[in-house]
Design a protein around this motif. Structure first.
Motif, PDB file in Angstrom:
ATOM      1  N   PHE A  41      14.756  -0.274  -0.166  1.00  0.00           N
ATOM      2  CA  PHE A  41      13.822  -0.447  -1.271  1.00  0.00           C
ATOM      3  C   PHE A  41      13.805   0.813  -2.132  1.00  0.00           C
ATOM      4  CE2 PHE A  41      12.361  -3.563   1.732  1.00  0.00           C
ATOM      5  CZ  PHE A  41      11.882  -4.612   0.946  1.00  0.00           C
ATOM      6  N   VAL A  42      13.605   0.610  -3.431  1.00  0.00           N
ATOM      7  CA  VAL A  42      13.266   1.711  -4.344  1.00  0.00           C
ATOM      8  C   VAL A  42      11.740   1.782  -4.388  1.00  0.00           C
ATOM      9  CG1 VAL A  42      13.280   2.490  -6.724  1.00  0.00           C
ATOM     10  CG2 VAL A  42      15.365   1.586  -5.702  1.00  0.00           C
ATOM     11  N   CYS A  43      11.167   2.945  -4.067  1.00  0.00           N
ATOM     12  CA  CYS A  43       9.713   3.080  -3.966  1.00  0.00           C
ATOM     13  C   CYS A  43       9.192   3.998  -5.067  1.00  0.00           C
ATOM     14  CB  CYS A  43       9.320   3.658  -2.604  1.00  0.00           C
ATOM     15  SG  CYS A  43       9.891   2.650  -1.223  1.00  0.00           S
ATOM     16  N   VAL A  44       7.991   3.700  -5.588  1.00  0.00           N
ATOM     17  CA  VAL A  44       7.312   4.512  -6.609  1.00  0.00           C
ATOM     18  C   VAL A  44       5.884   4.762  -6.122  1.00  0.00           C
ATOM     19  CG1 VAL A  44       6.596   4.674  -9.004  1.00  0.00           C
ATOM     20  CG2 VAL A  44       8.714   3.468  -8.420  1.00  0.00           C
ATOM     21  N   ASP A  45       5.543   6.019  -5.927  1.00  0.00           N
ATOM     22  CA  ASP A  45       4.170   6.397  -5.573  1.00  0.00           C
ATOM     23  C   ASP A  45       3.450   6.860  -6.831  1.00  0.00           C
ATOM     24  OD1 ASP A  45       4.701   5.846  -2.975  1.00  0.00           O
ATOM     25  OD2 ASP A  45       4.899   7.935  -2.325  1.00  0.00           O
ATOM     26  N   VAL A  46       2.263   6.303  -7.112  1.00  0.00           N
ATOM     27  CA  VAL A  46       1.388   6.750  -8.216  1.00  0.00           C
ATOM     28  C   VAL A  46       0.110   7.275  -7.565  1.00  0.00           C
ATOM     29  CG1 VAL A  46       0.177   6.099 -10.309  1.00  0.00           C
ATOM     30  CG2 VAL A  46       2.393   5.041  -9.768  1.00  0.00           C
ATOM     31  N   ARG A  47      -0.030   8.597  -7.563  1.00  0.00           N
ATOM     32  CA  ARG A  47      -1.165   9.244  -6.878  1.00  0.00           C
ATOM     33  C   ARG A  47      -2.079   9.898  -7.897  1.00  0.00           C
ATOM     34  NH1 ARG A  47      -1.808  14.394  -5.399  1.00  0.00           N
ATOM     35  NH2 ARG A  47       0.375  14.878  -5.861  1.00  0.00           N
ATOM     36  N   ASP A  48      -3.390   9.815  -7.668  1.00  0.00           N
ATOM     37  CA  ASP A  48      -4.370  10.469  -8.542  1.00  0.00           C
ATOM     38  C   ASP A  48      -5.333  11.272  -7.689  1.00  0.00           C
ATOM     39  OD1 ASP A  48      -6.984   8.940  -7.998  1.00  0.00           O
ATOM     40  OD2 ASP A  48      -5.584   7.283  -8.460  1.00  0.00           O
ATOM     41  N   THR A  49      -6.069  12.174  -8.344  1.00  0.00           N
ATOM     42  CA  THR A  49      -7.070  12.998  -7.649  1.00  0.00           C
ATOM     43  C   THR A  49      -8.465  12.556  -8.042  1.00  0.00           C
ATOM     44  OG1 THR A  49      -6.939  14.653  -9.414  1.00  0.00           O
ATOM     45  CG2 THR A  49      -5.500  14.946  -7.489  1.00  0.00           C
ATOM     46  N   GLY A  50      -8.594  11.228  -8.254  1.00  0.00           N
ATOM     47  CA  GLY A  50      -9.889  10.700  -8.670  1.00  0.00           C
ATOM     48  C   GLY A  50     -10.867  10.565  -7.519  1.00  0.00           C
ATOM     49  N   LYS A  51     -11.862   9.709  -7.743  1.00  0.00           N
ATOM     50  CA  LYS A  51     -12.948   9.546  -6.784  1.00  0.00           C
ATOM     51  C   LYS A  51     -12.566   8.659  -5.593  1.00  0.00           C
ATOM     52  CE  LYS A  51     -14.830   5.877  -9.710  1.00  0.00           C
ATOM     53  NZ  LYS A  51     -15.985   5.454 -10.527  1.00  0.00           N
ATOM     54  N   GLY A  52     -11.410   8.020  -5.629  1.00  0.00           N
ATOM     55  CA  GLY A  52     -10.982   7.191  -4.510  1.00  0.00           C
ATOM     56  C   GLY A  52     -11.609   5.798  -4.512  1.00  0.00           C
ATOM     57  N   ILE A  53     -11.215   4.997  -3.531  1.00  0.00           N
ATOM     58  CA  ILE A  53     -11.675   3.606  -3.440  1.00  0.00           C
ATOM     59  C   ILE A  53     -12.491   3.462  -2.165  1.00  0.00           C
ATOM     60  CG2 ILE A  53     -10.976   1.179  -3.329  1.00  0.00           C
ATOM     61  CD1 ILE A  53      -8.331   2.046  -4.609  1.00  0.00           C
ATOM     62  N   PRO A  54     -13.713   2.931  -2.238  1.00  0.00           N
ATOM     63  CA  PRO A  54     -14.528   2.765  -1.025  1.00  0.00           C
ATOM     64  C   PRO A  54     -13.834   1.825  -0.042  1.00  0.00           C
ATOM     65  CG  PRO A  54     -15.890   2.558  -2.987  1.00  0.00           C
ATOM     66  CD  PRO A  54     -14.468   2.596  -3.462  1.00  0.00           C
ATOM     67  N   PRO A  55     -13.935   2.073   1.269  1.00  0.00           N
ATOM     68  CA  PRO A  55     -13.255   1.234   2.273  1.00  0.00           C
ATOM     69  C   PRO A  55     -13.695  -0.227   2.226  1.00  0.00           C
ATOM     70  CG  PRO A  55     -14.028   3.279   3.261  1.00  0.00           C
ATOM     71  CD  PRO A  55     -14.614   3.236   1.888  1.00  0.00           C
ATOM     72  N   GLU A  56     -14.965  -0.486   1.887  1.00  0.00           N
ATOM     73  CA  GLU A  56     -15.459  -1.856   1.933  1.00  0.00           C
ATOM     74  C   GLU A  56     -14.836  -2.759   0.862  1.00  0.00           C
ATOM     75  OE1 GLU A  56     -18.476   0.751  -0.246  1.00  0.00           O
ATOM     76  OE2 GLU A  56     -17.272   0.825   1.593  1.00  0.00           O
ATOM     77  N   ILE A  57     -14.250  -2.160  -0.204  1.00  0.00           N
ATOM     78  CA  ILE A  57     -13.635  -2.997  -1.244  1.00  0.00           C
ATOM     79  C   ILE A  57     -12.117  -2.833  -1.283  1.00  0.00           C
ATOM     80  CG2 ILE A  57     -15.730  -2.927  -2.651  1.00  0.00           C
ATOM     81  CD1 ILE A  57     -14.214  -0.953  -4.494  1.00  0.00           C
ATOM     82  N   LEU A  58     -11.586  -2.031  -0.338  1.00  0.00           N
ATOM     83  CA  LEU A  58     -10.151  -1.752  -0.373  1.00  0.00           C
ATOM     84  C   LEU A  58      -9.309  -3.018  -0.239  1.00  0.00           C
ATOM     85  CD1 LEU A  58      -8.363   0.739  -0.646  1.00  0.00           C
ATOM     86  CD2 LEU A  58      -8.197   0.830   1.848  1.00  0.00           C
ATOM     87  N   ASN A  59      -9.784  -3.990   0.543  1.00  0.00           N
ATOM     88  CA  ASN A  59      -9.008  -5.214   0.739  1.00  0.00           C
ATOM     89  C   ASN A  59      -9.283  -6.265  -0.337  1.00  0.00           C
ATOM     90  OD1 ASN A  59     -11.595  -5.731   1.513  1.00  0.00           O
ATOM     91  ND2 ASN A  59     -11.057  -6.879   3.374  1.00  0.00           N
ATOM     92  N   LYS A  60     -10.080  -5.930  -1.357  1.00  0.00           N
ATOM     93  CA  LYS A  60     -10.396  -6.897  -2.418  1.00  0.00           C
ATOM     94  C   LYS A  60      -9.792  -6.523  -3.759  1.00  0.00           C
ATOM     95  CE  LYS A  60     -14.964  -7.957  -0.441  1.00  0.00           C
ATOM     96  NZ  LYS A  60     -16.426  -7.981  -0.730  1.00  0.00           N
ATOM     97  N   ILE A  61      -9.204  -5.335  -3.858  1.00  0.00           N
ATOM     98  CA  ILE A  61      -8.833  -4.841  -5.186  1.00  0.00           C
ATOM     99  C   ILE A  61      -7.719  -5.665  -5.825  1.00  0.00           C
ATOM    100  CG2 ILE A  61      -9.572  -2.494  -4.668  1.00  0.00           C
ATOM    101  CD1 ILE A  61      -6.652  -1.780  -4.163  1.00  0.00           C
ATOM    102  N   PHE A  62      -6.923  -6.395  -5.013  1.00  0.00           N
ATOM    103  CA  PHE A  62      -5.847  -7.209  -5.595  1.00  0.00           C
ATOM    104  C   PHE A  62      -6.289  -8.653  -5.863  1.00  0.00           C
ATOM    105  CE2 PHE A  62      -3.390  -3.956  -3.203  1.00  0.00           C
ATOM    106  CZ  PHE A  62      -2.759  -3.369  -4.294  1.00  0.00           C
ATOM    107  N   ASP A  63      -7.583  -8.958  -5.582  1.00  0.00           N
ATOM    108  CA  ASP A  63      -8.076 -10.310  -5.848  1.00  0.00           C
ATOM    109  C   ASP A  63      -8.258 -10.510  -7.347  1.00  0.00           C
ATOM    110  OD1 ASP A  63      -8.095 -10.652  -3.163  1.00  0.00           O
ATOM    111  OD2 ASP A  63     -10.275 -10.447  -2.931  1.00  0.00           O
TER     112      ASP A  63
END
Length: 879
Positions: A798-820
């Motif tokens: 695979f060709v992989c691309v990482d996009v990293r930021d130093t923002g506030k992050g994503i709360p664990p309780e919504i981590l599995n919903k962000i692609f909905d």
């Protein structure tokens, strides 16, 4: 002398009896000789007829193939075959014209006349075949009727020899011809079927009936054939074509609807090899008969010569007896026998020599035989009386043993002593012993046949010409419900034939007895039969005809197919139900396809809307990115305007100087030159000259910057046409960074770490949508200023691309919903909730994956994984 006269007088009466006995024997031998000569002619005639049948069978097969193939096949072979048929017919005609006396039987003559009537229409049929006026079925029926009429000619020959030892071989030969005829019929029917390569019920039924008839006639043939004939038949049939025929026949019989993966010409070749092998067997049997008939004639001639020799020996012995009358009786008998045998052998050898050199003929010997027998009989009887006692003792022993004979006694034996005698009594004992052994074998065969009929699960029924039942096996009792004792001798019509078939059955039977024609014989039919309790049930029946004591007998194997019919009905209903379900499934499938197409269209619209929404978010930054180069381009243009005005002023003064020089006004020229020098210093012309290219270069860069921003923006915003390209992922990312550059530079520091990645097949515009969504989301996640890092690399195909930021992050309780779909944490009116959902679908349709790692307060890292090689078995090529 008185004793001699008395002896002669006593011998007179038995002498006359012996004379009559020898005369009877000679007459019988003459009759056998004539019968052998007639048989030879009839066998030769049967061979000629069989040859014509063989050629007509070949013509039938090729004619049917020609018609079934629409005139596209076998034209040349058919023309050649017709020539062979005409040659065989001519040979048969010539033979009949030369041997009319041999064909003297009225029924045989009638059968021949019928053949010539049928042959008269052959040319008309050929024309109909050539002009396609005949169907394959009509062609097959005509040639089959013609061959049937020829076979009836041959079938008249065995009845003429019923009391002859030739009868078994003749009957075996006839049954073999019927085997060959049905093989030819099967060849033509399946050849037509394989050429059409589609369902033909008539052709299939014809082939099945012919195959069944072959089995029946082969059994009949083997029951009459001699061991040598059976062995020859087995060797000829033990060839590869038999296996090939069974395979192709099985394909046709198991799959009645077709098509069949069978080469018609290969079938025709294999069937022809079988028919040719059967012809070789038939020719072998016919040749045996011809040779044997000739040997019988030779045996008869030899027997007559022996009788002549006996008569001559009797005369010679009588003379010797008179000369030895003074001897003892036993001695005279010995002298009589010895001299008589010697004299007879001498005369026999002399007569054979005279016949060999042509001094005397067989007909002359036949004419002289009564005279010689009369002379020799008197002397033979004299020795017979003397030897009477020596003969009666073994005869009495033999008769006593014969009286104790019983066919059921397996241990009966006439006695090894009698069988060991070297005389006529010994011959008789040996012949009787052989007769007993044959009788035992016949009894075993009959018992075996009866056991088959008794244990068979199929019905076996026979009727005579009067429609009376003569055979009714246990299966018939069980299935029809009628005991054998109640039906034997009864009319078949009232027992098992339903009302709707009775008139046709009666009419068909009468028609066959008059014309010999039938539409049901040797065919497998499906009808209904009547049970004793009155209910009808379906049956499968095969009927054939034999002749017993000059009368027709009709036999049938019948099978109850009630269960099979029920299964067929179940299969038919199941097939209808499956067809209806298939129709419903097809409709559902079409509906799903339409829904899928609408969903794809909606999805494309959502992707395009999300693009436009992204462009809306970036509009201010893009405008700023465009305004910066536009501003300095505008300033440079003002400066260039002033530079151009100065250039124009200098050029105007230069033109004035040029005119002064041309006019020769040196003073004016000098003054203008001084003004030009003064003006250069005032406007700083050297600086203008060096600065102008720089200003133009700055303008070009600014315009290029604007063009790139506009082109990247147009590329990103353009509606996707599902076009796949081979690109480097870094080029896609750079195009997106050009669009969002103004958004990034004021809020985050951009870090790029590009690896050495290969080209991948993808949709650049759709992947651009993914990366612009990830970068914009990263910018929104940064409060104040921060860092956005983009890294590319390869891992596990695979060709992989990482996009990293130093923002506030994503709360664990919504981590599995962000692609909905429609999930967003932004305030109402600031987000659609489709960005990450659309990105997830785009990556999945590329055969890849998108994952996220995040901790609250520490930023987030999104990883896009794209396959180097697209898996077309899992993913659509067009996304």
């Amino acid at each position: 002398m008185k004793t001699l006269r008395k002896f002669i007088m006593v011998s007179a009466i038995p002498l006359i009896g012996l004379f009559l006995f020898l005369a009877y024997i000679i007459a019988g031998q003459i009759h056998i000789a004539r019968q052998a000569a007639s048989l030879r002619q009839l066998c030769e005639f049967a061979v000629k007829t069989g040859s014509l049948i063989h050629e007509l069978q070949s013509e039938r097969g090729k004619s049917v193939g020609f018609v079934a193939g629409g005139g596209d096949v076998l034209h040349a072979e058919l023309k050649k075959q017709r020539g062979k048929t005409d040659t065989a017919a001519g040979e048969m005609t010539d033979y009949l014209s030369r041997n009319k006396k041999a064909i003297a039987d009225a029924e045989l003559t009638g059968a021949i006349n019928t053949v010539w009537k049928n042959m008269a229409g052959l040319e008309g049929v050929r024309q109909s075949v050539d002009t396609a006026n005949f169907s394959a079925r009509q062609t097959l029926d005509y040639y089959s009727r013609l061959n049937d009429s020829l076979l009836r000619i041959i079938s008249r020959i065995p009845p003429l020899m019923t009391k002859s030892e030739f009868f078994p071989s003749l009957t075996a030969y006839l049954n073999l011809l019927y085997v060959k005829e049905n093989a030819g019929l099967e060849r033509a029917a399946l050849y037509s079927l394989f050429i059409k390569n589609t369902s033909d019920p008539w052709g299939l039924r014809t082939a099945q009936a012919a195959a069944t008839a072959q089995d029946i006639f082969v059994e009949n043939f083997l029951s009459y054939a001699s061991p040598g004939q059976k062995d020859y038949y087995s060797r000829k049939m033990r060839r590869p074509f038999m296996d090939e025929i069974e395979k192709m026949r099985g394909l046709a019989f198991r799959n009645a609807q077709g098509p069949w993966d069978v080469d018609p010409s290969f079938w025709f070749k294999m069937a022809t090899e079988k028919i040719d092998a059967l012809k070789e067997v038939g020719d072998y049997i016919a040749q045996e008969l011809i040779i044997y008939s000739g040997s019988v004639r030779e045996k008869v001639r030899s027997a007559i010569l022996n009788l002549v020799a006996v008569a001559t020996a009797g005369i010679m012995t009588f003379i010797i007896f008179l000369l030895a009358s003074g001897s003892r009786l036993l001695r005279r008998g010995l002298i009589f026998l010895g001299c008589g045998l010697f004299s007879g052998m001498t005369v026999h050898a002399a007569v054979e020599y005279f016949e060999f050199v042509g001094l005397i003929s067989t007909d002359t010997l036949i004419a002289l035989a009564p005279v010689l027998v009369t002379l020799g009989s008197a002397l033979v009887i004299a020795a017979g009386i003397y030897m009477f006692h020596n003969v009666t003792t073994p005869l009495k022993t033999a008769l006593d043993r014969i009286k104790k004979f019983s066919p059921r006694d397996p241990n009966f034996d006439i006695g090894p002593g009698l069988r060991g005698l070297k005389n006529e009594i010994g011959d008789f004992a040996r012949s009787f012993h052989e007769l007993i052994e044959n009788l035992r074998e016949t009894s075993v065969s009959k018992s075996y046949f009866e056991s088959i009929l008794t244990t068979s699960n199929d019905i076996f029924v026979s009727i005579d010409e009067n429609n009376s039942i003569v055979e009714w096996n246990p299966a018939a009792e069980r299935i029809f419900g009628w005991p054998r004792r109640e039906v034997i001798g009864k009319q078949l019509t009232g027992i098992i034939i339903p009302e709707q078939y009775r008139a046709r059955h009666t009419a068909g039977l009468k028609h066959f007895l008059v014309t010999g024609e039938s539409v049901v014989l040797e065919k497998t039919l499906e009808l209904s039969a009547l049970h004793r309790d009155g209910h009808e049930f379906p049956i499968e029946i095969t009927i054939w005809c034999t002749r017993v004591d000059e009368k027709h007998q009709f036999h049938a194997f019948v099978r109850d197919v009630t269960q099979r019919k029920a299964k067929e009905d179940e299969l038919t209903n199941a097939h209808k139900e499956l067809a209806e379900r298939e129709k419903a499934l097809r409709q559902t499938f079409n509906d799903l396809n339409n829904t899928h197409d609408r969903l794809k269209e909606t999805q494309n619209q959502l992707v395009q809307s999300e693009k436009l929404a992204s462009i809306g978010h970036l509009a201010a930054g893009v405008a700023h990115e465009i305004n910066n180069p536009v501003g300095f381009i505008n300033n440079n243009m003002e400066i260039l305007e002033q530079y151009i005005a100065d250039y124009a002023k200098i050029l105007k003064m230069t033109d004035h100087l040029k005119e002064s020089v041309i006019q020769g006004d040196l003073a004016e020229a000098k003054t203008v030159a001084e003004e030009i020098t003064k003006t250069k210093k005032e406007i700083n012309l050297d600086y203008i000259i060096s600065d102008t290219p720089k200003l133009l270069e700055h303008n070009r860069k600014g315009i290029g910057r604007i063009q790139k921003i506009v082109m990247d923006l147009r590329t990103f915003a353009r509606e996707d046409k599902n076009e796949m390209e081979h690109v480097k992922i870094e080029d896609v990312i750079e195009g997106i960074l050009a669009i969002v550059h103004s958004e990034i530079k004021y809020k985050a520091e951009l870090e790029k770490d590009y690896g050495d990645t290969p080209l991948i097949e993808c949709s650049p515009r759709r992947l651009g949508q993914v990366f612009i969504n990830l970068i914009v989301n990263a910018l929104h996640a940064i409060e104040g200023t921060g860092t956005i890092a983009i890294k590319t690399y390869t891992q596990d195909g695979f060709v992989c691309v990482d996009v990293r930021d130093t923002g506030k992050g994503i709360p664990p309780e919504i981590l599995n919903k962000i692609f909905d779909p429609f999930f967003t944490t932004k305030p109402v009116g600031q987000g659609t909730g489709l960005g990450l959902s659309v990105s997830y679908e785009i990556v999945k349709k590329h055969g890849g994956d998108i994952t996220v790692r995040s901790k609250a307060g520490e930023g987030a890292t999104f990883t896009v994984m794209l396959p180097i090689q697209m898996d077309y078995t899992r993913q659509e090529k067009e996304i």
